[in-house]
Design an enzyme around this catalytic site. Structure first.
Site, PDB file in Angstrom:
ATOM      1  N   ARG A  64       0.841  -1.201   0.000  1.00 34.46           N
ATOM      2  CA  ARG A  64       0.000   0.000   0.000  1.00 34.46           C
ATOM      3  C   ARG A  64       0.884   1.261   0.000  1.00 34.46           C
ATOM      4  O   ARG A  64       0.614   2.204   0.729  1.00 34.46           O
ATOM      5  CB  ARG A  64      -0.931   0.003   1.210  1.00 34.46           C
ATOM      6  CG  ARG A  64      -2.282   0.628   0.876  1.00 34.46           C
ATOM      7  CD  ARG A  64      -3.092   0.873   2.139  1.00 34.46           C
ATOM      8  NE  ARG A  64      -4.423   1.371   1.786  1.00 34.46           N
ATOM      9  CZ  ARG A  64      -5.161   2.121   2.576  1.00 34.46           C
ATOM     10  NH1 ARG A  64      -4.737   2.464   3.766  1.00 34.46           N
ATOM     11  NH2 ARG A  64      -6.338   2.535   2.185  1.00 34.46           N
TER      12      ARG A  64
ATOM     13  N   ASP B 230     -12.485  -5.838   6.700  1.00 29.65           N
ATOM     14  CA  ASP B 230     -12.899  -4.775   5.777  1.00 29.65           C
ATOM     15  C   ASP B 230     -14.116  -5.213   4.964  1.00 29.65           C
ATOM     16  O   ASP B 230     -14.698  -4.415   4.244  1.00 29.65           O
ATOM     17  CB  ASP B 230     -11.751  -4.435   4.815  1.00 29.65           C
ATOM     18  CG  ASP B 230     -10.816  -3.390   5.411  1.00 29.65           C
ATOM     19  OD1 ASP B 230     -11.164  -2.806   6.448  1.00 29.65           O
ATOM     20  OD2 ASP B 230      -9.747  -3.154   4.822  1.00 29.65           O
TER      21      ASP B 230
ATOM     22  N   ASP C  58      -4.836   1.418  13.193  1.00 28.17           N
ATOM     23  CA  ASP C  58      -4.735   0.555  12.009  1.00 28.17           C
ATOM     24  C   ASP C  58      -3.297   0.112  11.763  1.00 28.17           C
ATOM     25  O   ASP C  58      -2.333   0.713  12.274  1.00 28.17           O
ATOM     26  CB  ASP C  58      -5.262   1.340  10.790  1.00 28.17           C
ATOM     27  CG  ASP C  58      -5.884   0.431   9.742  1.00 28.17           C
ATOM     28  OD1 ASP C  58      -5.588  -0.773   9.749  1.00 28.17           O
ATOM     29  OD2 ASP C  58      -6.651   0.948   8.912  1.00 28.17           O
TER      30      ASP C  58
HETATM   31  C1  GLA Z   1      -7.833  -0.123   6.346  1.00 25.27           C
HETATM   32  C2  GLA Z   1      -8.986  -0.291   7.312  1.00 25.27           C
HETATM   33  C3  GLA Z   1     -10.194   0.431   6.773  1.00 25.27           C
HETATM   34  C4  GLA Z   1      -9.865   1.892   6.572  1.00 25.27           C
HETATM   35  C5  GLA Z   1      -8.673   2.035   5.664  1.00 25.27           C
HETATM   36  C6  GLA Z   1      -8.203   3.466   5.589  1.00 25.27           C
HETATM   37  O1  GLA Z   1      -8.060  -0.799   5.171  1.00 25.27           O
HETATM   38  O2  GLA Z   1      -9.253  -1.636   7.536  1.00 25.27           O
HETATM   39  O3  GLA Z   1     -11.290   0.276   7.642  1.00 25.27           O
HETATM   40  O4  GLA Z   1      -9.621   2.473   7.820  1.00 25.27           O
HETATM   41  O5  GLA Z   1      -7.584   1.248   6.116  1.00 25.27           O
HETATM   42  O6  GLA Z   1      -7.080   3.600   4.814  1.00 25.27           O
END
Ligand code: GLA
Length: 803
Positions: A468, A571, A503
């Protein structure tokens, strides 16, 4: 209770017994682990019990290695043991591999002594890792008084240290018994008392040998958006293992796993379960031996492990968790749920109602400004939502995922002013404010990287791998940790922040950075560094609700839960997928640990359409949130959400902290139930995966109620979109409605048909043993009064209340 007598140690919990004996003065033989047995009761002396349980050997097997001069008939390859050395004829997997400075193996560690005391392991704090009971114990500075237990006396654990060693090295097997939830934890400690350094190449937290092989191993595996799906492998012969080498506990294999006897089910039979209080690389393995036994090991992964211990140093493994249930998988889950709530998550959150939240991520992604956020908050507030979470994109210059991680300073241009003023606006709408951070990461395009390029983990070769677009910060470096703790403390102390989403969006590959931590020690040191930061941020902000996240559920484990009482489960918020994800997660973790959101349809991950009520029904089995653009909802959807939030609030305590059970999986229908501890109320979820034509009769069964009480059972009213019927609607409509046409859209915005209403008064016994016959499902030949419209991927909630 732990009792040590005549070279036998017995650990008893409410319903289980664990019995070991020292054999030939050297080995620790595991005599039994399972359903509670009487050892000193009913006139059975401990000696008799031990004689009955001990393995009897009269003649050594052919082609084997004899154990010891005293018991020549034993081969260690067959004996059930708690610890085993290499090069002794036990050819099964082994828990510890230590090399001396001269390259030789440490291979003769034998029993020395046992020590037993009240409370948790006395050196728990020195391990630098979280441990069970961490939030219940106060460490005293008074000499001689090592720990003061602050919870209820009946919940106090007891600890046993079994000491083994040779001339230079001491190994301790540490057992702690958590009586009321039938959990025994284990860890191993290695002390180098020699003059020279040693290198640990492998160290499991526990080894357990069991009788019989008629078990299956249940693991919880997956990927991004597909976490913790349940998989069952029948054990035949050989070794079955799962592992994470991602630097985190990972979404590929969760450290939680179970051993289910072949005759066991959700409700009956013998089940062992295992977990690890650790967030890094791990390995779990089960070996079916040629002598008809099973060896279980769980602990750190040996991948790239070379841990140097200089003279006088101590190494601690993470704490492993074991539980046994003779009442099936559900009881095993219940033991684990109680353990997590009572002994893992921070006490102030263990039973505290969690707010219903709105998260702006899937509503706006990176494309937001103050106006949009406040509008979303206003809408959320009108629907009864309590907490607004500002997700990724509020800091540095972050308008996409290519920059700014590490620069935890608000982007005032984007937010049209300070963070304080945005929070004030949100608070003025009657909502609390929460914020997203990803503190273990750094973007190359960031101020932090310009200043400290040597803080990022890279490959020494220069050929660095990105995930990412980002790199991982070297949390083994104290200066990095200091920066993060200071920056985030300032953010939390200066702003009215009630919630933080923490996160971690890429796994670790490279382990090299300026600070120079040895590669073979890196993965463990990273996790200990993370725990140091979490301790300094989470423990010092007890009123802030922290939610763990790692690209969804890439780090869903007991280590994270020791600091943060809930984790973003995945997610993937598609209702059908969540049945697998939340269902799998429920085996090891209680529903109050699972963030569960209602998101848009079609779903952003699967493109699947499911009704707004179905999305809620499944999300209500966890900690409810919304993650969609509330400002673009139809009137019907808004009314539905307002109703959902009020139902959820009404039953919130029950839904978040009640006793979760997987009731049935029958054909295409799965039923879960959450029951109040006093059995006076319960909520059931029925989820239909695929519609089966002409199989329209279904029964609702319950579990765990009071047989002799009367209950009222009613469904939570849901609405049926006219779109569900396509052009069939023209059979009843006075005007022609074209499928997917403008008229259909207008009607669907404003109006939905009422779903069925069902209500029954029944005895608990009827509900549990006979089940209630529900209204007929829609079968395509007409829509009667009370027909249950339940197409593919639809759900219903039922409220059960004692009257
Ligand atoms: C991750 C989290 C999501 C969101 C994105 C933001 O994928 O799991 O819920 O917060 O990052 O970049």
């Amino acid at each position: 209770m732990i009792a040590v007598k005549n070279n036998v140690y017995t650990i008893s919990t409410k319903s289980t017994s664990y019995v070991c004996a020292i054999r030939a003065g050297k080995y620790i033989e595991n005599l039994y682990y399972g359903r509670k047995i009487g050892t000193d009761e009913f006139g059975i002396t401990q000696e008799d019990t031990v004689t009955a349980l001990k393995e009897k050997y009269n003649n050594c097997y052919g082609n084997t290695i004899e154990a010891t001069a005293d018991e020549k008939n034993i081969t260690l390859n067959s004996l059930k043991m708690e610890f085993s050395n290499p090069a002794t004829g036990d050819y099964r997997m082994l828990p510890l591999l230590i090399r001396r400075a001269d390259g030789s193996l440490v291979d003769r560690l034998y029993y020395v002594d046992t020590v037993c005391y009240d409370g948790v392991y006395e050196e728990s704090e020195a391990t630098r890792m979280p441990y069970a009971g961490r939030h219940e114990v106060r460490w005293s500075n008074t000499p001689g008084v090592k720990q003061e237990w602050i919870s209820d006396v009946t919940k106090r654990p007891m600890t046993l240290e079994v000491i083994l060693g040779d001339d230079d090295i001491v190994v301790k097997l540490i057992y702690t018994a958590f009586e009321e939830c039938d959990v025994i934890t284990r860890r191993m400690v290695v002390i180098n008392n020699g003059k020279d350094s040693i290198v640990i190449q492998q160290a499991a937290g526990m080894m357990l040998d069991l009788d019989r092989t008629d078990y299956s191993m249940i693991t919880f595996d997956g990927l991004w958006t597909r976490e913790r799906h349940k998989n069952e492998k029948f054990l035949v012969s050989g070794t079955y293992s799962i592992e994470s080498t991602m630097g985190t506990s990972g979404n590929i294999h969760n450290p939680f796993f179970m051993l289910k006897s072949n005759e066991a089910s959700e409700h009956f039979g013998d089940v062992y379960s295992f977990n690890l209080i650790y967030s890094g690389n791990h390995k779990e393995a089960v070996e079916v031996s040629e002598y008809g036994k099973i060896r279980v090991m769980t602990g750190m992964s040996p991948y790239n492990m070379e841990y140097k211990l200089t003279s006088g140093q101590t190494f601690y493994t993470p704490e492993a968790v074991m539980s046994f249930s003779h009442e099936g998988l559900n009881k095993a889950s219940y033991n684990n749920h109680q353990f997590v709530l009572e002994h893992i998550v921070p006490r102030q959150w263990a039973h505290k109602n969690r707010p219903v939240l709105i998260n702006n991520w899937e509503a706006t992604y990176f494309d937001f400004n103050k106006h949009k956020l406040v509008k979303l908050a206003k809408e959320a507030s009108a629907l009864g939502i309590e907490l607004f979470v500002l997700d990724d994109g509020w800091f540095g210059k972050r308008d996409d995922d290519t920059s700014s991680l590490g620069d935890w300073f608000v982007n005032e241009r984007k937010l049209g002013g300070s963070l304080k003023s945005l929070i004030k606006n949100i608070n003025n709408e009657g909502l609390q404010f929460g914020i997203w951070v990803e503190p273990e990461m750094i973007s190359v395009k960031s101020k932090l990287y310009e200043k400290h390029p040597d803080w990022a983990l890279k490959s020494k070769s220069g050929d660095t791998y990105y995930g990412r677009n980002q790199l991982v910060l070297d949390y083994t470096n104290p200066a990095v940790r200091e920066y993060i703790v200071n920056t985030l403390s300032e953010l939390l102390d200066e702003n009215n922040i009630a919630y933080v989403k923490w996160d971690m969006n890429r796994p670790i590959t490279d382990t090299w950075a300026g600070y120079g931590t040895e590669s073979g020690e890196f993965f463990h040191e990273y996790v200990c560094g993370l725990y140091d930061v979490l301790h300094r941020l989470c423990d010092t902000h007890p009123n802030v609700l922290f939610e763990g996240c790692s690209a969804g559920g890439n780090r869903f484990d007991l280590g994270i839960l020791s600091y943060m009482p809930q984790i973003w489960t995945s997610d993937d918020s598609d209702a059908r997928e969540r049945m697998y994800i939340q269902g799998g997660t429920s085996y090891g973790y209680p529903q109050s640990t699972m963030g569960a959101h209602v998101s848009a349809a079609p779903n952003h991950q699967t493109q699947r359409l499911s009704g707004i009520d179905t999305r809620f029904d499944v999300a209500s089995m966890g900690v409810l949130g919304y993650e969609l653009d509330l400002t673009r909802l139809t009137k019907v959807e808004k009314e539905a959400i307002r109703h959902q939030v009020s139902i959820y609030k009404q039953y919130r305590e029950l839904l978040q902290f009640g006793h979760f059970s997987r009731v049935r999986e029958d054909r295409q229908v799965t039923t879960w139930q959450i029951t109040a501890e006093d059995k006076l109320a319960a909520v059931s979820l029925m989820y239909r995966f695929d519609a089966e034509p002409s199989l329209s009769y279904e029964r609702l069964y319950a579990v765990g109620l009071d047989e002799n009480r009367r209950y009222r059972v009613r469904n939570v009213a849901s609405k049926v979109s006219i779109k569900t019927f396509g052009n069939l609607i023209n059979m009843v409509s006075p005007v022609k409605i074209k499928e997917e046409g403008v008229l259909q859209a207008i009607i669907d915005n404003m109006y939905a048909m009422n779903g069925e209403t069902e209500e029954y008064i029944v005895h608990g016994s009827t509900l549990m043993y006979a089940g209630i016959s529900l209204n007929q499902r829609f079968v395509g030949t007409g829509l009667g009064d009370g027909t249950r419209v339940m197409p593919d991927n639809s759900a219903r909630l039922y409220i059960i209340e004692a009257i």
